[in-house]
Design a protein around this motif. Structure first.
Motif, mmCIF file in Angstrom:
data_model
loop_
_atom_site.group_PDB
_atom_site.id
_atom_site.type_symbol
_atom_site.label_atom_id
_atom_site.label_comp_id
_atom_site.label_asym_id
_atom_site.label_seq_id
_atom_site.Cartn_x
_atom_site.Cartn_y
_atom_site.Cartn_z
ATOM 1 N N GLN A 1 14.708 13.123 9.497
ATOM 2 C CA GLN A 1 14.403 14.367 10.186
ATOM 3 C C GLN A 1 13.396 14.100 11.289
ATOM 4 O OE1 GLN A 1 15.817 17.550 9.287
ATOM 5 N NE2 GLN A 1 14.998 18.037 11.306
ATOM 6 N N LEU B 1 10.916 16.290 13.856
ATOM 7 C CA LEU B 1 10.338 17.610 14.102
ATOM 8 C C LEU B 1 9.410 17.558 15.306
ATOM 9 C CD1 LEU B 1 9.177 18.770 10.549
ATOM 10 C CD2 LEU B 1 11.239 19.477 11.759
ATOM 11 N N LYS B 2 9.170 18.713 15.872
ATOM 12 C CA LYS B 2 8.135 18.840 16.892
ATOM 13 C C LYS B 2 6.849 19.336 16.224
ATOM 14 C CE LYS B 2 11.326 19.844 20.671
ATOM 15 N NZ LYS B 2 11.720 20.811 21.728
ATOM 16 N N THR B 3 5.721 18.960 16.801
ATOM 17 C CA THR B 3 4.440 19.421 16.287
ATOM 18 C C THR B 3 4.440 20.939 16.144
ATOM 19 O OG1 THR B 3 3.263 17.559 17.260
ATOM 20 C CG2 THR B 3 1.974 19.498 16.736
ATOM 21 N N GLN C 1 6.233 22.700 13.968
ATOM 22 C CA GLN C 1 7.395 23.187 13.240
ATOM 23 C C GLN C 1 7.174 23.042 11.741
ATOM 24 O OE1 GLN C 1 10.672 20.887 15.084
ATOM 25 N NE2 GLN C 1 11.374 22.817 15.990
ATOM 26 N N SER C 2 7.956 23.795 10.993
ATOM 27 C CA SER C 2 7.871 23.705 9.531
ATOM 28 C C SER C 2 9.187 23.202 8.974
ATOM 29 C CB SER C 2 7.547 25.077 8.942
ATOM 30 O OG SER C 2 8.584 25.999 9.235
ATOM 31 N N MET C 3 9.127 22.630 7.792
ATOM 32 C CA MET C 3 10.342 22.222 7.113
ATOM 33 C C MET C 3 10.053 21.976 5.639
ATOM 34 S SD MET C 3 11.474 18.288 7.641
ATOM 35 C CE MET C 3 12.843 18.625 6.532
ATOM 36 N N SER D 1 3.073 23.441 9.102
ATOM 37 C CA SER D 1 2.872 23.247 10.536
ATOM 38 C C SER D 1 2.714 21.750 10.772
ATOM 39 C CB SER D 1 1.637 24.010 11.017
ATOM 40 O OG SER D 1 1.428 23.795 12.401
#
Lengths: 111, 114
Positions: free
Chosen positions: B11, B13-15, B17-19, B80
């Motif tokens: 995965q 992600l951008k700073t 973002q949540s997951m 975050s």
């Protein structure tokens, strides 16, 4: 605080050249010491559990031993397929099964 | 016999973002764990669950939350994401905590935070 130190960080052997990996530990009451093997891109795979000083376990070319302060993983006549990172971990009595891991020894066996 | 299954495997992600990272085990184990592994380092415990319905912080819990959904499933959430959370995340399970039992690991989720 429980601590695990593994040495060397990396070990390169010729096929058939026996050697040992070291795991030094400090723990407030040892519940178990574990050896794992980790291949690139994979999770650790369990090898051995040692519970008390003087105990030894063997599996194929691997033999694990335990003293009150350290454990050794002896590799006899290694083959290229033994190349991997070997991780040591300890569990302390009364610590809810949490393990403290060392940083591992990366073993490379050249044919 | 699947053992411990983790999704996704990779995965980006951008700073900010949540997951949620998912983990499921089919060995009927009571205890489950989340670790992170950074290059050249061993495994550091983020959170663990000694049994269904309980969770506790490990060595590096800041920035993470967990949910023990049932006996099989244990998820890890980044609310975050920060670049410092770029790592490989491993889930593990074992027989009852404190019994000196080994842990069984999944193959990890490789997470990059840009």
């Amino acid at each position: 605080e429980d601590q695990v130190t593994q040495s060397p960080e990396a070990l390169r052997l010729q096929e058939g050249e026996s050697s040992s990996l070291n795991c030094s530990y400090t723990v407030s009451g040892l519940r178990g010491l574990f050896w794992y093997r980790q291949d690139p891109g994979k999770g650790p795979e369990f090898l051995f559990t040692l519970y008390s000083a003087g105990e030894e376990k063997e599996k194929e070319r691997l033999k694990a031993t335990l003293t009150k302060k350290e454990s050794f993983l002896h590799i006899t006549a290694p083959k290229p397929e033994d190349s991997a990172t070997y991780l040591c971990a300890v569990q302390a009595v009364g610590n809810a099964g949490k393990s403290t891991f060392g940083d591992g020894t990366t073993l490379t066996v050249k044919p | 016999n699947a053992g411990v299954t983790q999704t996704p495997k990779f995965q980006v992600l951008k700073t900010g973002q949540s997951m949620t990272l998912q983990c499921a085990q089919d060995m009927n184990h009571n205890s489950m764990y989340w670790y992170r592994q950074d290059p050249g380092m061993g495994l550091r415990l983020i959170y663990y669950s000694a049994s269904e319905g309980t969770t506790d912080k490990g060595e590096v819990p800041n920035g993470y939350n967990v949910s023990r959904l049932n006996k099989r499933e244990f998820s890890l959430r980044l609310e975050s994401a920060a670049p410092s959370q770029t790592s490989v995340y491993f889930c593990a399970s074992s027989e009852p905590a404190g019994d000196g039992q080994p842990q069984h690991f999944g193959d990890g989720t490789r997470l990059s935070i840009l």
